[in-house]
Design an enzyme around this catalytic site. Structure first.
Site, mmCIF file in Angstrom:
data_model
loop_
_atom_site.group_PDB
_atom_site.id
_atom_site.type_symbol
_atom_site.label_atom_id
_atom_site.label_comp_id
_atom_site.label_asym_id
_atom_site.label_seq_id
_atom_site.Cartn_x
_atom_site.Cartn_y
_atom_site.Cartn_z
ATOM 1 N N HIS A 180 -7.386 -5.325 2.045
ATOM 2 C CA HIS A 180 -6.034 -4.834 2.763
ATOM 3 C C HIS A 180 -5.669 -5.986 3.728
ATOM 4 O O HIS A 180 -6.354 -6.586 4.409
ATOM 5 C CB HIS A 180 -6.467 -3.965 3.770
ATOM 6 C CG HIS A 180 -6.819 -2.504 3.037
ATOM 7 N ND1 HIS A 180 -6.186 -1.364 2.963
ATOM 8 C CD2 HIS A 180 -8.082 -2.142 2.459
ATOM 9 C CE1 HIS A 180 -6.734 -0.470 2.131
ATOM 10 N NE2 HIS A 180 -8.050 -0.897 2.062
ATOM 11 N N GLY A 203 -15.027 3.916 4.085
ATOM 12 C CA GLY A 203 -13.565 4.182 3.915
ATOM 13 C C GLY A 203 -13.251 3.843 2.638
ATOM 14 O O GLY A 203 -11.951 3.807 2.429
ATOM 15 N N GLN A 204 -13.882 3.192 1.706
ATOM 16 C CA GLN A 204 -13.410 2.773 0.269
ATOM 17 C C GLN A 204 -13.290 4.166 -0.461
ATOM 18 O O GLN A 204 -13.940 4.986 -0.434
ATOM 19 C CB GLN A 204 -14.373 1.812 -0.362
ATOM 20 C CG GLN A 204 -13.810 1.452 -1.905
ATOM 21 C CD GLN A 204 -14.852 0.323 -2.329
ATOM 22 O OE1 GLN A 204 -16.024 0.273 -2.064
ATOM 23 N NE2 GLN A 204 -14.251 -0.072 -3.524
ATOM 24 N N SER A 205 -11.780 4.101 -0.907
ATOM 25 C CA SER A 205 -11.550 5.178 -1.807
ATOM 26 C C SER A 205 -10.996 5.006 -3.251
ATOM 27 O O SER A 205 -11.131 5.787 -4.170
ATOM 28 C CB SER A 205 -10.445 6.262 -0.938
ATOM 29 O OG SER A 205 -9.508 5.275 -0.986
ATOM 30 N N HIS A 234 -10.646 -4.661 -3.532
ATOM 31 C CA HIS A 234 -9.347 -4.860 -2.838
ATOM 32 C C HIS A 234 -9.511 -5.245 -1.362
ATOM 33 O O HIS A 234 -10.272 -4.960 -0.896
ATOM 34 C CB HIS A 234 -8.207 -3.795 -3.030
ATOM 35 C CG HIS A 234 -8.805 -2.405 -2.508
ATOM 36 N ND1 HIS A 234 -9.842 -1.541 -3.244
ATOM 37 C CD2 HIS A 234 -8.586 -1.936 -1.114
ATOM 38 C CE1 HIS A 234 -9.947 -0.665 -2.285
ATOM 39 N NE2 HIS A 234 -9.363 -0.547 -1.301
ATOM 40 N N ASP A 254 0.821 -1.214 -0.102
ATOM 41 C CA ASP A 254 -0.041 0.138 -0.032
ATOM 42 C C ASP A 254 0.792 1.177 0.081
ATOM 43 O O ASP A 254 1.957 1.449 0.519
ATOM 44 C CB ASP A 254 -0.819 -0.030 1.198
ATOM 45 C CG ASP A 254 -1.907 0.913 1.254
ATOM 46 O OD1 ASP A 254 -3.254 0.423 1.090
ATOM 47 O OD2 ASP A 254 -1.886 2.260 1.178
ATOM 48 N N ASN A 272 -12.727 -2.640 2.478
ATOM 49 C CA ASN A 272 -13.945 -1.648 2.811
ATOM 50 C C ASN A 272 -14.762 -1.581 1.639
ATOM 51 O O ASN A 272 -14.412 -1.786 0.405
ATOM 52 C CB ASN A 272 -13.001 -0.211 2.701
ATOM 53 C CG ASN A 272 -12.104 -0.286 3.958
ATOM 54 O OD1 ASN A 272 -12.376 -0.661 4.861
ATOM 55 N ND2 ASN A 272 -10.937 0.517 3.821
HETATM 56 P P1 DGP Z 1 -9.549 2.083 0.350
HETATM 57 O O1 DGP Z 1 -9.545 3.088 1.100
HETATM 58 O O2 DGP Z 1 -10.034 0.820 1.194
HETATM 59 O O3 DGP Z 1 -10.373 2.029 -0.851
HETATM 60 O O4 DGP Z 1 -7.727 1.570 0.121
HETATM 61 C C1 DGP Z 1 -7.357 2.193 -0.919
HETATM 62 C C2 DGP Z 1 -5.882 1.974 -0.775
HETATM 63 O O5 DGP Z 1 -5.229 2.170 -1.866
HETATM 64 C C3 DGP Z 1 -5.545 2.998 0.206
HETATM 65 O O6 DGP Z 1 -5.087 2.503 1.624
HETATM 66 C C4 DGP Z 1 -4.148 3.707 -0.592
HETATM 67 C C5 DGP Z 1 -3.721 2.773 -1.626
HETATM 68 N N1 DGP Z 1 -3.606 3.359 -2.940
HETATM 69 C C6 DGP Z 1 -4.264 4.241 -3.602
HETATM 70 N N2 DGP Z 1 -3.515 4.648 -4.724
HETATM 71 C C7 DGP Z 1 -2.274 3.840 -4.716
HETATM 72 C C8 DGP Z 1 -1.424 3.567 -5.540
HETATM 73 O O7 DGP Z 1 -1.112 4.152 -6.859
HETATM 74 N N3 DGP Z 1 -0.425 2.630 -5.383
HETATM 75 C C9 DGP Z 1 -0.520 1.867 -4.237
HETATM 76 N N4 DGP Z 1 0.418 1.005 -4.032
HETATM 77 N N5 DGP Z 1 -1.744 2.045 -3.293
HETATM 78 C C10 DGP Z 1 -2.516 2.895 -3.576
#
Ligand code: DGP
Length: 112
Positions: free
Chosen positions: A100, A91-93, A98, A30, A85
């Protein structure tokens, strides 16, 4: 899916620190780690969230779950948390399903 960051990681258009790649899943660290180990496991197919993935492609959902165990074991974790999420209020962004995989420190409960 155009404009999907995680589809771009699957295709290799956006670099990532990939720890596992199979025809079904890609796992990478992440960008914004919340613990000493924080790995994301994503299906290679685009699905908006874990619920859509489970409904539309249960086999690939199972592959994601199996991969969480594999990357956790390879990271040396016996105790860890797997989080999906699902939806902005949870909290999903990033709207590509995916998991975690978080570990390497004591994790509080309930989560925030
Ligand atoms: P969520 O909030 O559950 O949708 O988690 C999305 C996660 O994705 C967040 O912890 C940060 C990660 N993330 C977002 N953009 C990138 C990226 O370009 N590369 C990587 N390695 N992680 C990313």
């Amino acid at each position: 899916m155009p404009d999907c960051i995680f589809c771009s990681i699957v295709s290799g258009d956006i670099p990532a620190n990939i720890v596992l790649r199979t025809p079904e899943v890609v796992a990478f660290t992440d960008l914004n780690p919340q613990a000493p180990t924080h790995i994301l496991v994503i299906p290679t197919e685009h699905h908006e969230n874990a619920a859509a993935l489970a409904q539309d492609n249960p086999a690939q959902a199972a592959a994601v779950l199996a991969a969480t165990q594999k990357v956790a074991a390879e990271a040396g974790l016996t105790d860890y948390r797997t989080v999906f999420n699902t939806g902005p209020e949870a909290g999903q962004s990033v709207f590509h399903a995916h998991a975690h995989v978080i570990g390497g420190r004591n994790l509080g409960w309930p989560p925030g």
